[in-house]
Design an enzyme around this catalytic site. Structure first.
Site, mmCIF file in Angstrom:
data_model
loop_
_atom_site.group_PDB
_atom_site.id
_atom_site.type_symbol
_atom_site.label_atom_id
_atom_site.label_comp_id
_atom_site.label_asym_id
_atom_site.label_seq_id
_atom_site.Cartn_x
_atom_site.Cartn_y
_atom_site.Cartn_z
ATOM 1 N N MET A 1 0.981 -1.167 -0.048
ATOM 2 C CA MET A 1 0.045 -0.090 0.144
ATOM 3 C C MET A 1 0.674 1.090 -0.090
ATOM 4 O O MET A 1 1.872 1.284 0.820
ATOM 5 C CB MET A 1 -0.823 0.054 1.158
ATOM 6 C CG MET A 1 -1.941 1.058 1.111
ATOM 7 S SD MET A 1 -2.559 1.282 2.846
ATOM 8 C CE MET A 1 -3.893 0.033 2.626
ATOM 9 N N CYS A 2 0.477 2.070 -0.782
ATOM 10 C CA CYS A 2 1.253 3.464 -1.001
ATOM 11 C C CYS A 2 0.208 4.578 -1.306
ATOM 12 O O CYS A 2 -0.941 4.295 -1.463
ATOM 13 C CB CYS A 2 2.118 3.531 -2.065
ATOM 14 S SG CYS A 2 3.782 2.377 -1.481
ATOM 15 N N GLY A 3 0.387 5.635 -0.786
ATOM 16 C CA GLY A 3 -0.412 6.843 -1.524
ATOM 17 C C GLY A 3 0.141 7.775 -2.535
ATOM 18 O O GLY A 3 1.258 7.986 -2.366
#
Lengths: 297, 235
Positions: A1-3
């Site tokens: 998960m990254c933003g």
């Protein structure tokens, strides 16, 4: 998960607010990547003034401005600004000359961004803390990108932060993973492309840079990326005048786009867009799989 | 003046949770062991897991945008989102109802076993993925790969459906009023008979949407993928 967040301002009146808007957006994706962050701003006239170019550097020695300046014709003044792990050097010379001078003066330093209009910051730590270190809220400009990282495959350090900026005024941020990047890396290396890291996203950035160098526009470059790369991705790619989003054909990695007469914005989650001015009138949608969405200044 | 009953008092003044003042954890702890029957959530700001795991017959109004997994695993709650909802709204809902006044992100109603999910706007990709008995009514359109491996329940789409609708579908029934991009593997159009018009009428009424049921097309499983056959290659 990254933003991921990105904001492309169409209304020049909003430019003094770019940093504040980006900082608010960053809050909405900090939980997706609390270990490190990279921020890129286009049009920051303070750090990269008109008629200048800027180079963003990690592991810069303290005397880099002087030593790089000494290698430039006419020995112009090179200004250095240190913020956390990143040093931004600017000078009234072309971007290629400044990049070459920095590389020659400090071979141990890593150039993480360069351009006539671009400034890149990277660092390990909580995104909000780093945004304060950079003074993000006070930054002006016409376009910005940030990536909050939750590292999965490589170390938490500034070198592993996105965006990957491998061509002048170009940035690529990636949420996902490429599965055939080693093959493409070898193909590019055979064509003379050199790499700074083992990171799969850098391969994507180098591929896009090579396409753009061949004359492709952003849309064509990203369609070619889709034909060549296998894996999961949401990508936001920006250039000196462009802003583009694409997801892979399965589109597991999230992305929300909001388009407003005054701006175009993209984020991993809607909550990063919720405070943008006029969001209620914006067209908010999730990009279709495999389709390139591109805007030009 | 007669004292109000608890239900009347709740109806007049729901318990308010302002997420500028308190946390999602505190909100959900209260909703899991409710001391009232009506709640209002202010400033949700797209927070994740709002109202996930409600067991009881309570009303929850979320005044703003919800993040991921809103009202997931809902049992008897009636949840309304006055805004948009992120990934997996009402995922694995068992019963009760969830209404999203805006749009919903991916995987709305995923694996839902019962209850009614109404999305007044549009839903993104994979709406109703692996649905197992839930009813989903979407006022707008749904994105690609919706009702993937849908096993039971009904999906009603008042707008258009994206590519790959109903891929590898089992026994869910899909109704689409607008266009369908492409049909997924083993999903076929089927005749709209009287019993289907009757259930569509019921579902549209429940959702509060005013469309003529005869304007919908029905899709379902061709039942060609239930068993391996010689056509599926040799092993």
């Amino acid at each position: 998960m990254c933003g991921i967040i990105g904001l492309h301002l169409r209304d020049p009146e909003l430019q003094p607010m770019l940093g504040r808007l980006l900082d608010d957006m960053l809050c909405g994706v900090s939980e997706r990547g609390p270990d490190s962050v990279g921020i890129a701003v286009y049009g920051d006239g303070e750090r990269n003034p008109e008629g200048h170019s800027a180079v963003s550097v990690l592991r810069a020695p303290g005397d880099l401005a002087a030593s790089a300046g000494a290698l430039l014709p006419g020995t112009p003044t090179v200004t250095a600004r240190v913020a956390g792990d990143t040093t931004v050097l600017s000078a009234p010379v072309g971007v290629e000359a400044l990049t070459a001078a920095v590389a020659a003066a400090a071979p141990e330093a890593l150039v993480v961004g360069s351009g006539n209009d671009l400034v890149v910051y990277k660092g390990a730590g909580h995104p909000q803390d780093l945004a304060r270190t950079y003074g993000l809220r006070d930054v002006s400009g016409w376009q910005g990108v940030a990536h909050t990282r939750m590292a999965t495959e490589s170390a938490i350090n500034p070198e592993g932060c996105h965006p990957y900026s491998v061509g002048a005024d170009q940035c690529l941020v990636h949420n996902g993973s490429f599965s055939n990047h080693a093959t493409i890396r070898r193909d590019l290396e055979r064509q003379g492309v050199t790499f700074d890291s083992e990171n799969d996203s850098e391969v994507g950035a180098r591929f896009v840079a090579a396409c753009l160098a061949e004359g492709d526009d952003l849309e064509k470059a990203l369609l070619r990326l889709g034909e060549t790369f296998d894996g999961f991705y949401t990508l936001l790619v920006t250039t000196a005048d462009g802003f583009a989003v694409v997801r892979d054909e399965i589109a597991c990695k999230p992305a929300v786009i909001a388009e407003h007469p005054r701006w175009v914005a993209m984020a991993s989650e809607f909550r990063a867009l919720a405070d943008l001015p006029g969001i209620d009138e914006a067209r908010v949608f999730e990009p279709d799989p495999g389709k390139v969405y591109a805007w030009q200044r | 003046m007669a004292a109000l009953s608890r239900a009347e008092a709740d109806a007049r003044s729901p318990v308010v949770f302002d997420l500028h003042e308190t946390t999602v954890r505190a909100l959900n702890a209260e909703l899991h062991a409710p001391s009232a029957t009506s709640y209002e959530v202010l400033h949700p700001q797209g927070a994740h897991s709002l109202g996930a795991g409600i067991h009881d017959e309570i009303d929850v109004a979320i005044r703003g945008h919800a993040g991921y997994f809103c009202a997931g695993m809902n049992q008897l709650g009636r949840v309304v989102v006055d805004g948009s909802a992120g990934n997996g709204v009402a995922e694995n809902m068992m019963s009760g109802s969830v209404r999203v006044r805006g749009d919903a992100s991916q995987s709305a109603g995923a694996t839902g076993r019962g209850g009614l999910l109404v999305i007044e706007g549009s839903a993104s990709m994979r709406c109703g993925i692996s649905m197992k008995g839930i009813d989903i009514v979407v006022g707008g359109s749904v994105g690609p790969m919706s009702a993937f491996m849908a096993q039971a329940g009904r999906l009603v789409v008042c707008g258009d459906a994206g590519d790959g609708l109903g891929d590898s579908i089992y026994e869910a029934r899909l109704y689409v009023r607008g266009t369908v991009g492409t049909l997924g593997a083993d999903c076929v159009e089927k005749p709209l008979r009287d019993e289907h018009v009757a259930e569509l009428t019921e579902l549209l009424d429940a959702a509060g949407l005013d469309h003529r049921p005869e304007g919908f097309r029905r899709f379902g499983s061709a039942r060609g993928l239930y068993h391996f056959t010689g056509d599926h290659g040799s092993y």
